[in-house]
Design a protein around this motif. Sequence first.
Motif, PDB file in Angstrom:
ATOM      1  N   LYS A 189      13.700  -1.218  -6.084  1.00 39.62           N
ATOM      2  CA  LYS A 189      13.149  -1.117  -7.435  1.00 39.62           C
ATOM      3  C   LYS A 189      12.222  -2.284  -7.692  1.00 39.62           C
ATOM      4  CE  LYS A 189      16.670   1.614  -9.860  1.00 39.62           C
ATOM      5  NZ  LYS A 189      17.611   1.643 -11.001  1.00 39.62           N
ATOM      6  N   VAL A 190      11.125  -2.023  -8.392  1.00 40.21           N
ATOM      7  CA  VAL A 190      10.184  -3.062  -8.773  1.00 40.21           C
ATOM      8  C   VAL A 190       9.526  -2.636 -10.085  1.00 40.21           C
ATOM      9  CG1 VAL A 190       8.323  -2.064  -7.375  1.00 40.21           C
ATOM     10  CG2 VAL A 190       8.230  -4.476  -8.018  1.00 40.21           C
ATOM     11  N   ASN A 191       9.432  -3.563 -11.020  1.00 36.76           N
ATOM     12  CA  ASN A 191       8.838  -3.272 -12.330  1.00 36.76           C
ATOM     13  C   ASN A 191       9.487  -2.063 -13.005  1.00 36.76           C
ATOM     14  OD1 ASN A 191       7.039  -5.392 -11.980  1.00 36.76           O
ATOM     15  ND2 ASN A 191       5.475  -4.086 -11.046  1.00 36.76           N
ATOM     16  N   GLY A 192      10.777  -1.900 -12.796  1.00 39.25           N
ATOM     17  CA  GLY A 192      11.497  -0.795 -13.414  1.00 39.25           C
ATOM     18  C   GLY A 192      11.282   0.548 -12.739  1.00 39.25           C
ATOM     19  N   VAL A 214       7.873   7.785  -5.958  1.00 45.86           N
ATOM     20  CA  VAL A 214       7.947   6.681  -6.918  1.00 45.86           C
ATOM     21  C   VAL A 214       8.332   7.281  -8.264  1.00 45.86           C
ATOM     22  CG1 VAL A 214       6.717   4.809  -8.067  1.00 45.86           C
ATOM     23  CG2 VAL A 214       6.159   5.383  -5.690  1.00 45.86           C
ATOM     24  N   LYS A 215       9.424   6.778  -8.813  1.00 44.52           N
ATOM     25  CA  LYS A 215       9.895   7.291 -10.105  1.00 44.52           C
ATOM     26  C   LYS A 215       9.941   6.152 -11.118  1.00 44.52           C
ATOM     27  CE  LYS A 215      12.790  11.011  -8.221  1.00 44.52           C
ATOM     28  NZ  LYS A 215      14.167  11.562  -8.134  1.00 44.52           N
ATOM     29  N   GLY A 216       9.260   6.352 -12.248  1.00 41.49           N
ATOM     30  CA  GLY A 216       9.309   5.413 -13.346  1.00 41.49           C
ATOM     31  C   GLY A 216       9.884   6.086 -14.582  1.00 41.49           C
ATOM     32  N   GLU A 217       9.928   5.347 -15.672  1.00 39.02           N
ATOM     33  CA  GLU A 217      10.506   5.908 -16.893  1.00 39.02           C
ATOM     34  C   GLU A 217       9.703   7.093 -17.403  1.00 39.02           C
ATOM     35  OE1 GLU A 217      11.734   4.432 -21.415  1.00 39.02           O
ATOM     36  OE2 GLU A 217      10.945   3.006 -19.933  1.00 39.02           O
ATOM     37  N   ASN A 218       8.363   7.034 -17.249  1.00 41.85           N
ATOM     38  CA  ASN A 218       7.508   8.086 -17.799  1.00 41.85           C
ATOM     39  C   ASN A 218       6.600   8.746 -16.765  1.00 41.85           C
ATOM     40  OD1 ASN A 218       8.344   7.660 -20.560  1.00 41.85           O
ATOM     41  ND2 ASN A 218       7.193   5.749 -20.468  1.00 41.85           N
ATOM     42  N   TYR A 266      -1.640   4.217  -5.173  1.00 45.20           N
ATOM     43  CA  TYR A 266      -0.446   3.565  -5.702  1.00 45.20           C
ATOM     44  C   TYR A 266       0.852   3.932  -4.976  1.00 45.20           C
ATOM     45  CZ  TYR A 266       2.789   1.597  -9.094  1.00 45.20           C
ATOM     46  OH  TYR A 266       3.779   0.861  -9.699  1.00 45.20           O
ATOM     47  N   TYR A 267       0.959   5.131  -4.407  1.00 42.22           N
ATOM     48  CA  TYR A 267       2.278   5.610  -3.981  1.00 42.22           C
ATOM     49  C   TYR A 267       2.927   4.726  -2.926  1.00 42.22           C
ATOM     50  CZ  TYR A 267       1.045   7.581   0.597  1.00 42.22           C
ATOM     51  OH  TYR A 267       0.680   7.741   1.915  1.00 42.22           O
ATOM     52  N   ASN A 268       2.128   4.056  -2.080  1.00 44.53           N
ATOM     53  CA  ASN A 268       2.731   3.182  -1.065  1.00 44.53           C
ATOM     54  C   ASN A 268       2.281   1.729  -1.196  1.00 44.53           C
ATOM     55  OD1 ASN A 268       0.108   3.308  -0.183  1.00 44.53           O
ATOM     56  ND2 ASN A 268       0.574   4.087   1.858  1.00 44.53           N
ATOM     57  N   LEU A 269       1.708   1.369  -2.342  1.00 41.82           N
ATOM     58  CA  LEU A 269       1.196   0.018  -2.549  1.00 41.82           C
ATOM     59  C   LEU A 269       2.302  -1.027  -2.425  1.00 41.82           C
ATOM     60  CD1 LEU A 269      -1.150  -1.859  -3.432  1.00 41.82           C
ATOM     61  CD2 LEU A 269      -0.427  -1.455  -5.795  1.00 41.82           C
ATOM     62  N   TYR A 270       3.352  -0.879  -3.205  1.00 35.00           N
ATOM     63  CA  TYR A 270       4.433  -1.860  -3.157  1.00 35.00           C
ATOM     64  C   TYR A 270       5.240  -1.734  -1.869  1.00 35.00           C
ATOM     65  CZ  TYR A 270       3.680  -3.637  -7.844  1.00 35.00           C
ATOM     66  OH  TYR A 270       3.136  -4.260  -8.945  1.00 35.00           O
ATOM     67  N   TYR A 295       4.057  -1.359   1.136  1.00 40.72           N
ATOM     68  CA  TYR A 295       3.420  -2.198   2.154  1.00 40.72           C
ATOM     69  C   TYR A 295       3.682  -3.672   1.920  1.00 40.72           C
ATOM     70  CZ  TYR A 295       1.095   1.130   5.123  1.00 40.72           C
ATOM     71  OH  TYR A 295       0.857   2.101   6.062  1.00 40.72           O
ATOM     72  N   PHE A 296       3.675  -4.109   0.667  1.00 42.55           N
ATOM     73  CA  PHE A 296       3.996  -5.503   0.396  1.00 42.55           C
ATOM     74  C   PHE A 296       5.464  -5.801   0.707  1.00 42.55           C
ATOM     75  CE2 PHE A 296       0.422  -5.431  -2.929  1.00 42.55           C
ATOM     76  CZ  PHE A 296      -0.481  -5.999  -2.040  1.00 42.55           C
ATOM     77  N   TYR A 297       6.335  -4.845   0.393  1.00 42.86           N
ATOM     78  CA  TYR A 297       7.766  -5.069   0.573  1.00 42.86           C
ATOM     79  C   TYR A 297       8.184  -4.968   2.040  1.00 42.86           C
ATOM     80  CZ  TYR A 297      12.792  -4.799   0.037  1.00 42.86           C
ATOM     81  OH  TYR A 297      14.140  -5.052   0.148  1.00 42.86           O
ATOM     82  N   ALA A 298       7.600  -4.071   2.786  1.00 42.95           N
ATOM     83  CA  ALA A 298       8.038  -3.819   4.166  1.00 42.95           C
ATOM     84  C   ALA A 298       7.412  -4.768   5.180  1.00 42.95           C
ATOM     85  CB  ALA A 298       7.742  -2.371   4.550  1.00 42.95           C
ATOM     86  N   MET A 299       6.767  -5.820   4.708  1.00 40.07           N
ATOM     87  CA  MET A 299       6.279  -6.853   5.613  1.00 40.07           C
ATOM     88  C   MET A 299       7.461  -7.584   6.251  1.00 40.07           C
ATOM     89  SD  MET A 299       2.952  -7.115   5.780  1.00 40.07           S
ATOM     90  CE  MET A 299       1.616  -6.193   5.009  1.00 40.07           C
ATOM     91  N   PRO A 300       7.348  -8.012   7.516  1.00 41.23           N
ATOM     92  CA  PRO A 300       6.186  -7.887   8.401  1.00 41.23           C
ATOM     93  C   PRO A 300       6.173  -6.611   9.235  1.00 41.23           C
ATOM     94  CG  PRO A 300       7.839  -9.233   9.475  1.00 41.23           C
ATOM     95  CD  PRO A 300       8.414  -8.849   8.126  1.00 41.23           C
ATOM     96  N   PHE A 301       7.176  -5.723   9.046  1.00 40.35           N
ATOM     97  CA  PHE A 301       7.373  -4.616   9.976  1.00 40.35           C
ATOM     98  C   PHE A 301       6.250  -3.585   9.951  1.00 40.35           C
ATOM     99  CE2 PHE A 301      11.686  -6.242   9.171  1.00 40.35           C
ATOM    100  CZ  PHE A 301      12.011  -6.588  10.480  1.00 40.35           C
ATOM    101  N   VAL A 302       5.572  -3.402   8.808  1.00 43.51           N
ATOM    102  CA  VAL A 302       4.473  -2.440   8.769  1.00 43.51           C
ATOM    103  C   VAL A 302       3.306  -2.898   9.645  1.00 43.51           C
ATOM    104  CG1 VAL A 302       4.983  -1.378   6.545  1.00 43.51           C
ATOM    105  CG2 VAL A 302       3.665  -3.498   6.620  1.00 43.51           C
ATOM    106  N   LEU A 303       3.322  -4.148  10.067  1.00 44.57           N
ATOM    107  CA  LEU A 303       2.264  -4.647  10.950  1.00 44.57           C
ATOM    108  C   LEU A 303       2.508  -4.249  12.403  1.00 44.57           C
ATOM    109  CD1 LEU A 303       1.693  -8.166   9.378  1.00 44.57           C
ATOM    110  CD2 LEU A 303       0.574  -5.991   8.851  1.00 44.57           C
ATOM    111  N   ALA A 304       3.508  -3.400  12.631  1.00 42.50           N
ATOM    112  CA  ALA A 304       3.743  -2.821  13.952  1.00 42.50           C
ATOM    113  C   ALA A 304       3.297  -1.364  14.000  1.00 42.50           C
ATOM    114  CB  ALA A 304       5.221  -2.918  14.318  1.00 42.50           C
ATOM    115  N   ASP A 305       2.635  -0.886  12.959  1.00 45.16           N
ATOM    116  CA  ASP A 305       2.170   0.501  12.914  1.00 45.16           C
ATOM    117  C   ASP A 305       1.114   0.774  13.981  1.00 45.16           C
ATOM    118  OD1 ASP A 305       3.846   0.952  10.812  1.00 45.16           O
ATOM    119  OD2 ASP A 305       2.286   1.094   9.283  1.00 45.16           O
ATOM    120  N   ASP A 306       0.920   2.041  14.290  1.00 45.55           N
ATOM    121  CA  ASP A 306      -0.115   2.435  15.251  1.00 45.55           C
ATOM    122  C   ASP A 306      -1.508   2.164  14.690  1.00 45.55           C
ATOM    123  OD1 ASP A 306       1.807   3.326  17.017  1.00 45.55           O
ATOM    124  OD2 ASP A 306       1.724   5.401  16.301  1.00 45.55           O
TER     125      ASP A 306
END
Length: 259
Positions: free
Chosen positions: A67-70, A84-88, A115-119, A121-132
């Motif tokens: 969860k991030v920013n609610g 991604v699910k938010g309040e509204n 937006y759907y994968n923005l956070y 990529y920031f959160y899954a560091m450093p492992f996303v840097l092993a992508d093809d």
Amino acid sequence: MRKLITLFLVVLIMTACKTEAKKEVTKEAPQEQETKKENNFPAELTEVFEKHGGLDAWRKARVLKFKVNGQEHTTDLPTRKAVVKGENFSLGYDGKEVWLNPKDSTAAKMNPEFYYNLYFYFYAMPFVLADDGIVYSETAPLEFEGVKYPGLKISYEANVGVSPDDNYYLYFDPNTKQMAWLGYTVTYFSKKPSEQFNIIRYNDWENVNGLLLPKSITWFKKDENGVPLEPARDPIVFEEASITEVPLADDFYSKPKAE
């Protein structure tokens, strides 16, 4: 005549064995090449992966939640399907296309593809840097408060993702090999390479099912040379993180049906 028949059968069997052996070699060769490709990372990056729990553990994982920013973010790691699910609002990626709930006014103000994968990529560091499709190269170290953090530049092959001109800069602690900073450019909107980059400090970590993932990240101001100065805003905090090896049903990632 019997000798000729016997000789013919022996030759036929030997030829068949040779053919079968060639088939077996042909089957094994691609697997060896694939293994090489998967593990063809710079030595420094491999050390960073190991410090954070290792790629083997990351590749066994299936569903990542936080969860991030609610908002609740859920990602299927092998396919990168996401919701991604938010309040509204709600939006996601079903494996073929990005969707948003048509009844949500908040979602309409966003760019769901961006937006759907923005956070994630920031959160899954450093492992996303092993992508093809990633190209690794050297970059100058980053210095902050008297410490020089070695770094790697990460760029992408042409036509990889929606922003192949993006660049990332991973900086890690020279002693512990733990990730410390991330520099990145944003080219999604301009569709052009950029020299302007943002910088994030990663210095707050937690163990999530054996993987070291960020508990919070902080954007920093920087000078004209790209040297970090001070926090630009309050940290972004990640909460209720979990990783499981059990997949969710495919329809979880589908666009909600209109009522």
